[in-house]
Design an enzyme around this catalytic site. Structure first.
Site, PDB file in Angstrom:
ATOM      1  N   ARG A  66       0.832  -1.198   0.000  1.00 26.68           N
ATOM      2  CA  ARG A  66       0.000   0.000   0.000  1.00 26.68           C
ATOM      3  C   ARG A  66       0.873   1.256   0.000  1.00 26.68           C
ATOM      4  NH1 ARG A  66      -4.411   0.633   4.642  1.00 26.68           N
ATOM      5  NH2 ARG A  66      -5.476  -0.941   3.390  1.00 26.68           N
ATOM      6  N   ILE A  93      -8.119   4.522   0.467  1.00 26.17           N
ATOM      7  CA  ILE A  93      -7.600   5.132   1.689  1.00 26.17           C
ATOM      8  C   ILE A  93      -6.380   5.966   1.313  1.00 26.17           C
ATOM      9  CG2 ILE A  93      -6.562   4.702   3.945  1.00 26.17           C
ATOM     10  CD1 ILE A  93      -8.184   2.083   4.036  1.00 26.17           C
ATOM     11  N   HIS A 110     -19.506  13.873  -0.697  1.00 23.03           N
ATOM     12  CA  HIS A 110     -20.078  12.729   0.032  1.00 23.03           C
ATOM     13  C   HIS A 110     -21.602  12.781  -0.089  1.00 23.03           C
ATOM     14  CE1 HIS A 110     -20.241   9.520   2.988  1.00 23.03           C
ATOM     15  NE2 HIS A 110     -21.241  10.167   3.563  1.00 23.03           N
TER      16      HIS A 110
END
Length: 208
Positions: A66, A93, A110
């Site tokens: 990651r 993320i 959002h």
């Protein structure tokens, strides 16, 4: 001229709203320098190419860790040399160093009225499923700056959308997109491009 990068994971409907906004003058003083996706087959990349915008894929599976993926993503963004990052359905993320480098220079859309139905795990249809299950009468969308938390940065704009009898998560998702997301995301970019947004004591002040 505000130079922006748009980060996406899927179809790119919010990206299209931004492209349309730049082209029709709803978003002023702004240029889309590039679109970056974590998925090579994201249709959003095709949308970018159709409008002559640089399209870049930085896929997680191409990197051993990651951390390596995060470094590659940050490098791809930095190479575009932008003033603002726009997360438009980017389901990744974010590396801490990316968030730190672009403090108050990265925004997200959002699909709820934060602080309702937000935080870890709340994305896509899950947001609308929970809203319907809770029985709320009003939902909506929020544009906010990104910080180290999840959906916790300073709120720039919100727009309410009524929940209607017989709504399914899919129907509600579409209404929130059409009535809220596709309007307030371009509006927020335009406000930032024209120097009308400030963060003071952790809250956004809009100077219209």
């Amino acid at each position: 001229m505000l130079k922006i990068a748009v980060l996406v994971s899927g179809g790119g409907t919010n990206l299209q709203a931004i492209i349309d906004g730049v082209e029709n003058g709803k978003i002023t003083n702004t240029k889309i320098e590039g679109v970056i996706s974590n998925k090579r087959d994201a249709y959003a990349l095709e949308r970018a190419k159709k409008h002559g915008i640089k399209a870049v894929a930085v896929a997680r599976k191409d990197y051993a860790s990651r951390e390596e993926f995060g470094d590659a993503l940050l490098q791809a963004i930095n190479e575009l040399d932008v003033d603002l990052i726009v997360l438009a359905g980017f389901l990744v993320i974010l590396p801490e160093k990316l968030v730190a480098q672009y403090e108050h220079r990265m925004i997200n859309i959002h699909p709820s009225l934060i602080p309702s139905f937000c935080g870890p795990g709340y994305y896509g249809l899950k947001v609308h499923e929970e809203a319907l299950e809770r029985g709320v009468k009003v939902t909506g969308a929020t544009v906010h700056f990104v910080d180290g938390g999840c959906d916790s940065g300073p709120i720039i704009l919100q727009k309410p959308v009524m929940v209607e009898q017989g709504d399914t998560p899919e129907i509600l998702q579409k209404r929130v997109m059409e009535q809220a997301e596709w309007n307030i995301l371009p509006e927020a970019i335009d406000l930032i491009a024209n120097g009308k947004v400030q963060v003071i004591d952790g809250k956004v002040v809009i100077n219209k």
